[in-house]
Scaffold this motif. Structure first.
Motif, PDB file in Angstrom:
ATOM      1  N   LYS A 109       0.818  -1.209   0.000  1.00 36.53           N
ATOM      2  CA  LYS A 109       0.000   0.000   0.000  1.00 36.53           C
ATOM      3  C   LYS A 109       0.856   1.264   0.000  1.00 36.53           C
ATOM      4  O   LYS A 109       1.806   1.388   0.754  1.00 36.53           O
ATOM      5  N   PHE A 110       0.496   2.193  -0.861  1.00 33.01           N
ATOM      6  CA  PHE A 110       1.051   3.547  -0.830  1.00 33.01           C
ATOM      7  C   PHE A 110      -0.123   4.501  -0.594  1.00 33.01           C
ATOM      8  O   PHE A 110      -1.139   4.065  -0.041  1.00 33.01           O
ATOM      9  N   ALA A 111      -0.038   5.773  -0.989  1.00 29.60           N
ATOM     10  CA  ALA A 111      -1.130   6.708  -0.694  1.00 29.60           C
ATOM     11  C   ALA A 111      -2.420   6.276  -1.388  1.00 29.60           C
ATOM     12  O   ALA A 111      -2.479   6.200  -2.621  1.00 29.60           O
ATOM     13  N   SER A 112      -3.450   5.993  -0.588  1.00 32.06           N
ATOM     14  CA  SER A 112      -4.674   5.415  -1.139  1.00 32.06           C
ATOM     15  C   SER A 112      -5.748   5.374  -0.070  1.00 32.06           C
ATOM     16  O   SER A 112      -5.507   5.740   1.075  1.00 32.06           O
ATOM     17  N   CYS A 113      -6.920   4.884  -0.463  1.00 30.12           N
ATOM     18  CA  CYS A 113      -8.031   4.772   0.490  1.00 30.12           C
ATOM     19  C   CYS A 113      -8.224   3.353   0.992  1.00 30.12           C
ATOM     20  O   CYS A 113      -9.163   3.084   1.731  1.00 30.12           O
ATOM     21  N   ASP A 114      -7.400   2.389   0.571  1.00 29.30           N
ATOM     22  CA  ASP A 114      -7.508   0.973   0.950  1.00 29.30           C
ATOM     23  C   ASP A 114      -8.614   0.216   0.204  1.00 29.30           C
ATOM     24  O   ASP A 114      -8.796  -0.982   0.402  1.00 29.30           O
ATOM     25  N   GLY A 115      -9.360   0.915  -0.637  1.00 23.36           N
ATOM     26  CA  GLY A 115     -10.523   0.310  -1.281  1.00 23.36           C
ATOM     27  C   GLY A 115     -10.162  -0.804  -2.250  1.00 23.36           C
ATOM     28  O   GLY A 115     -10.910  -1.771  -2.400  1.00 23.36           O
ATOM     29  N   LEU A 140      -9.130  -3.845  -0.344  1.00 20.73           N
ATOM     30  CA  LEU A 140     -10.355  -4.342   0.287  1.00 20.73           C
ATOM     31  C   LEU A 140     -11.164  -5.207  -0.683  1.00 20.73           C
ATOM     32  O   LEU A 140     -11.847  -6.140  -0.277  1.00 20.73           O
ATOM     33  N   SER A 141     -11.032  -4.892  -1.981  1.00 16.02           N
ATOM     34  CA  SER A 141     -11.755  -5.673  -2.986  1.00 16.02           C
ATOM     35  C   SER A 141     -11.398  -7.162  -2.901  1.00 16.02           C
ATOM     36  O   SER A 141     -12.237  -8.019  -3.174  1.00 16.02           O
ATOM     37  N   GLU A 146      -3.175  -5.505   5.836  1.00 16.76           N
ATOM     38  CA  GLU A 146      -4.542  -5.186   6.218  1.00 16.76           C
ATOM     39  C   GLU A 146      -5.282  -6.436   6.705  1.00 16.76           C
ATOM     40  O   GLU A 146      -6.215  -6.345   7.495  1.00 16.76           O
ATOM     41  N   CYS A 152      -5.032   5.176  -8.126  1.00 14.11           N
ATOM     42  CA  CYS A 152      -3.872   5.799  -7.468  1.00 14.11           C
ATOM     43  C   CYS A 152      -2.588   5.216  -8.028  1.00 14.11           C
ATOM     44  O   CYS A 152      -1.661   5.952  -8.390  1.00 14.11           O
ATOM     45  N   PRO A 167     -12.874   2.139  -7.411  1.00 14.53           N
ATOM     46  CA  PRO A 167     -11.895   1.079  -7.175  1.00 14.53           C
ATOM     47  C   PRO A 167     -11.792   0.141  -8.372  1.00 14.53           C
ATOM     48  O   PRO A 167     -12.607   0.229  -9.301  1.00 14.53           O
TER      49      PRO A 167
END
Lengths: 431, 255
Positions: free
Chosen positions: B10-16, B19-20, B42, B86, B138
Motif C-alpha cells: 500500500k502507498f497513498a490510497s483509500c484501501d478500497g 479491500l476488494s 490489512e 492511485c 476502485p
C-alpha cells in the motif's frame, strides 16, 4: 541502570488495521513513560483540493478518503450541502439513506469482527488460519459481510465507492420488488448473526474498564445514522453546527492525523461502543432482548467492542428489513436544488463513529472551504490512554504477549488510518 | 508446483482496492488455498520474506520514502501489478500536481514543518517497471480475481481496453449523453465497471480512467455543445485519473 528493569521493544507495522500506522511505547523501571500512536500514512490533502470544486462533487470526492466507509463520507457531505440549502429530505429517500448505511455498517463491522479482530482473541495471525480451526464462524462471518455488501451494491451500484447517492437524494431509486428480492438473504444473515453473537460471548475477555466520555449522535426516536444532536454521557448536548466550538483539533509532530479533543475535558470516545451506550433505549425490543441475554446493556470494556459491533450488525439487519418491508418507490429519485453562498454542516454515524463535515459554498456553488473530522482522529487520544493503562496493568507480561495485546487494544477501535490522515506499527521501548 | 507467494502493498490510497480482495467473500478462502498470502498487512499479522511471485501494489507515490520502498518491492517481485487509479495514474491526490503543494499543506495542517511530502503524486510506472496495470477507482474485484487466477494458470488475463460505451450498449442502455444531454465520460473511459453510472441514470465520471486511444477533443466539443463552460469541462477530467497521460494535457484555461 539495571538491565533487568529495562526493556526495549519495537513493532513498526501494525497489521489488520485500515491504513498505515505504528505504536511506540517507552517503559522505564517498569513504568510507562511514553505512549504514541503514530500515523505515518502520507497526507492526501482532501480539504485543500476540495476548494474550487462544485458542491455536487463533494460526495464522490470525499468517498475516496476511505474505501471501507465511503457511504459515511457521502452521507456526511450530502447532509452538509442540504443543511447549507436549508432543506431536509424526508420520506422514502430518507429511508433509503438509512438502508444503504445499514449495508455499510454490516460490511465494515463484519470485516472487523470476523477478519481483523477475532483472530486476536484466539491467537491466530489472520482469518485464513482461523478458518482452518473454526470454519463455521469464519464462513458465517463472510456470509454476513457479503449480505451487507449486497445491500450497498443493490442501492449504490457497487460495494466500494458506490455511485448512486447524490445531494438531494439518489440518481435512481429501486422498485419495490428489487428491494424485496434480498429479504430472504437478509433474514438468513440475521439468523447467522445471532448464532455468531452467542459464539463470540464465550470468548475470553480481558478485564479492562475505564470511565470514558462517550460521544455520539442521538435523535428523537431511532438509533442514529444521519442526524441528531451530538451528545455525551457527561453532559455534552450540542447542535452539529456547534461541533467546532466544543472540539478542537491539534497537530502533533509524530502523526499525520490531527488529534481531536474536547475543549473542556480532553480525550473522548466515538464509535460503536459510544453510540450503543448512548442509544441502547432506541434499539428495537428484539435486539435489546439478545443484548440482555448476553449481559451487554452498557459496555465500558473496549475489548468487548467486538460484541457491540455484532449487536449493531443485528440491528442493521433488523432495520434494513423494516425499511424494505414498508418501502414504496418514490415518484422522484431526488430533489433538485443549487447551494449558493452558504455554510453547511453535516455529521453522521460512520461505522467507526461520528464523521463531521463543514463546507463554505460561494454564490456560484463552488466550495471555498472544507473541514472534515473523521472518527479515527477523534479516537487517537483515547487509544493512547488505553495503551497507557493497559500496559501499566499488564507490565509483567512477556514482550511478545504485551505487544500483541497492545495491538489488540488498538484494534478494539477498528482504527481507520486511511481516514485519519486521512496505520499501525507497534514499538515498545523498555529502559 | 510450489504454492506461489502473494504480497499486497500500500502507498497513498483509500484501501478500497485491497479491500476488494476481502470483498471476494465467496472466493477468498479458496484463493488462500491456492496462494500463500505472504504479505498483506490489512488482513494478516504474519509476514513472510520475499521474493514474491506476485505483488499487487495499491496507491500512489507521494514521499521520498515511497520511492525507495517501491524500488525494493520491484526487486523482490517476479510479477508486479499496479491496482487502481492511485497506482496507475496518481489518484485523486494527484490534483496537487496542478497546484501549489505548500499552499495545500498550510490549508490542512497547522504546523507545515511536520509534513513531509512530494509536490507530485505519481503512478507506480513512473518509478519502476510494471508488468500489468489494472485501472479503476476502485478496481473491479472480478478483474482482480481474473488477474490472479490468470497468473496461477499461466495465461494472459482477459481485461478489455475498449470504452465504457461498449459495455453500455451491450446492456441495452439508451445513451444518456445523446438523448438526455447528460455529460458522460463513457466514450473516453476504459471498460471494466459494466457501465454502472449510465445504468443508474448518471454520466460516467471516468473512475476507470482513459482507454487506449481516447478522443478528448471531440468529447470536450460535445460537452461545450450541450452548454458546459470550460471550467466545468476541465473539472470533469480532473477527478480520480487527472494525472493519467491522456487527461493531464487538458490545460488550466481551456479544455
Amino acid at each position: 541502570m539495571n538491565e533487568h528493569k529495562s526493556r526495549t521493544f519495537k513493532v513498526d507495522y501494525l497489521a489488520r488495521v485500515e491504513g498505515e500506522g505504528a505504536m511506540y511505547l517507552k517503559i522505564s523501571d517498569n513504568e510507562v513513560k511514553d505512549v504514541k500512536l503514530k500515523i505515518y500514512e502520507p497526507p492526501r490533502f482532501f480539504e485543500a483540493f476540495l476548494r474550487g470544486r462544485r458542491f455536487s462533487e463533494a460526495p464522490d470526492i470525499t468517498a475516496r478518503i476511505c474505501g471501507i466507509c465511503p457511504i459515511a463520507y457521502q452521507m456526511s457531505s450530502i447532509h452538509a450541502m442540504e443543511n447549507a440549502a436549508k432543506i431536509s429530505i424526508k420520506g422514502m429517500i430518507r429511508e433509503l439513506r438509512r438502508l444503504i448505511y445499514c449495508g455499510e455498517w454490516v460490511e465494515s463491522h463484519a470485516l472487523h469482527v470476523f477478519m481483523l479482530h477475532l483472530p486476536d482473541f484466539l491467537g491466530y495471525n489472520n482469518a485464513i488460519e482461523l478458518a482452518k480451526a473454526h470454519p463455521t464462524i469464519v464462513k458465517d462471518g463472510l456470509f454476513i459481510k457479503k449480505v451487507g455488501n449486497e445491500i450497498v451494491s443493490l442501492l449504490g451500484g457497487r460495494e466500494v465507492h458506490p455511485i448512486n447517492a447524490r445531494v438531494g437524494g439518489f440518481y435512481k431509486v429501486p422498485k419495490e420488488e428489487e428491494l424485496r428480492s434480498i429479504i430472504d438473504k437478509i433474514e438468513a444473515a440475521r439468523d447467522k448473526c445471532i448464532d455468531a453473537i452467542r459464539w463470540l460471548t464465550k470468548l475470553e475477555y480481558y478485564e479492562f474498564e475505564r470511565d470514558y466520555e462517550f460521544i455520539g449522535l442521538r435523535n428523537e426516536d431511532e438509533y442514529p445514522f444521519n442526524e441528531g444532536r451530538i451528545v455525551s454521557n457527561k453532559g455534552l448536548n450540542i447542535l452539529v453546527r456547534e461541533f467546532e466550538d466544543n472540539i478542537i483539533e491539534e497537530h502533533v509532530e509524530y502523526s499525520n492525523a490531527l488529534h481531536a479533543r474536547l475543549k473542556d475535558r480532553g480525550a473522548y470516545f466515538v464509535g460503536p461502543m459510544a453510540r450503543y451506550n448512548l442509544n441502547f433505549d432506541r434499539l428495537p425490543q428484539y435486539v435489546k432482548s439478545i443484548a440482555r441475554e448476553i449481559g451487554l446493556e452498557y459496555c465500558k470494556n473496549p475489548f468487548k467492542s467486538i460484541l457491540v459491533r455484532s449487536i449493531e450488525i443485528l440491528y442493521a439487519f433488523t432495520e434494513a428489513l423494516r425499511i424494505i418491508e414498508h418501502y414504496k418507490m418514490p415518484d422522484e429519485p431526488y430533489v433538485d436544488f443549487v447551494v449558493r453562498d452558504a455554510r453547511g454542516y453535516g455529521c453522521t454515524e460512520a461505522p467507526r463513529g461520528i464523521l463531521y463535515h463543514r463546507y463554505d459554498i460561494n454564490e456560484d456553488g463552488i466550495i471555498n472551504e472544507a473541514r472534515i473530522i473523521p472518527p479515527t482522529s477523534q479516537n487517537q487520544k483515547i487509544i493512547e490512554e488505553d495503551l497507557y493503562h493497559f500496559v501499566k496493568k499488564h507490565i509483567e507480561l512477556p514482550d511478545n504477549k504485551l505487544i500483541w495485546r497492545c495491538e489488540q487494544a488498538i484494534r478494539n477501535y477498528d482504527p481507520c488510518i486511511s481516514c485519519a490522515t486521512h496505520f499501525l506499527n507497534a514499538k515498545i521501548e523498555r529502559e | 508446483m510450489r504454492v506461489p507467494k502473494l504480497a499486497v502493498w500500500k502507498f497513498a490510497s483509500c484501501d478500497g482496492c485491497q479491500l476488494s480482495l476481502l470483498d471476494l467473500e465467496d472466493e477468498f478462502l479458496s484463493l488462500a488455498d491456492r496462494v500463500n498470502i505472504a504479505y498483506f498487512l490489512e488482513a494478516s499479522k504474519a509476514v513472510i520474506k520475499g521474493p514474491y511471485h506476485i505483488s499487487l501494489v495499491e496507491g500512489s507515490i507521494t514521499t521520498e520514502d515511497d520511492i525507495k520502498r517501491i524500488k525494493a518491492i520491484r526487486k523482490a517481485s517476479k510479477y508486479l501489478v499496479a491496482i487502481g487509479a492511485c497506482a496507475t495514474s496518481g489518484g485523486i491526490q494527484a490534483l496537487r500536481n496542478f497546484s501549489n503543494i505548500k499552499e495545500f499543506i498550510s490549508i490542512v495542517y497547522a504546523r507545515p514543518e511536520y509534513i513531509k511530502t512530494l509536490d507530485h503524486s505519481t503512478p507506480i510506472s513512473d518509478h519502476v517497471n510494471v508488468d500489468l496495470e489494472l485501472q479503476g477507482c476502485p478496481v473491479s474485484k472480478y478483474q482482480l480475481l481474473e488477474v490472479i487466477s490468470s497468473f496461477l494458470n499461466n495465461k494472459k488475463p482477459n481485461i478489455h481496453s475498449y470504452s465504457v460505451c461498449m459495455e453500455c450498449k451491450r446492456k441495452g442502455n439508451v445513451c444518456i449523453l445523446v438523448s438526455n444531454n447528460i455529460p458522460c465520460l463513457g466514450p473516453v473511459t476504459n471498460a471494466g465497471c459494466n457501465a454502472i453510472c449510465p445504468s443508474y441514470n448518471r454520466g460516467c465520471y471516468s473512475c476507470f480512467g482513459p482507454h487506449e486511444s481516447p478522443n478528448i477533443k471531440s468529447l470536450s466539443n460535445k460537452f461545450r455543445d450541450i452548454g458546459m463552460d470550460d471550467s466545468s469541462i476541465i473539472r470533469s477530467f480532473r477527478m480520480f485519473n487527472s494525472y493519467s497521460k491522456s487527461f493531464r494535457v487538458i490545460d488550466n484555461e481551456r479544455a
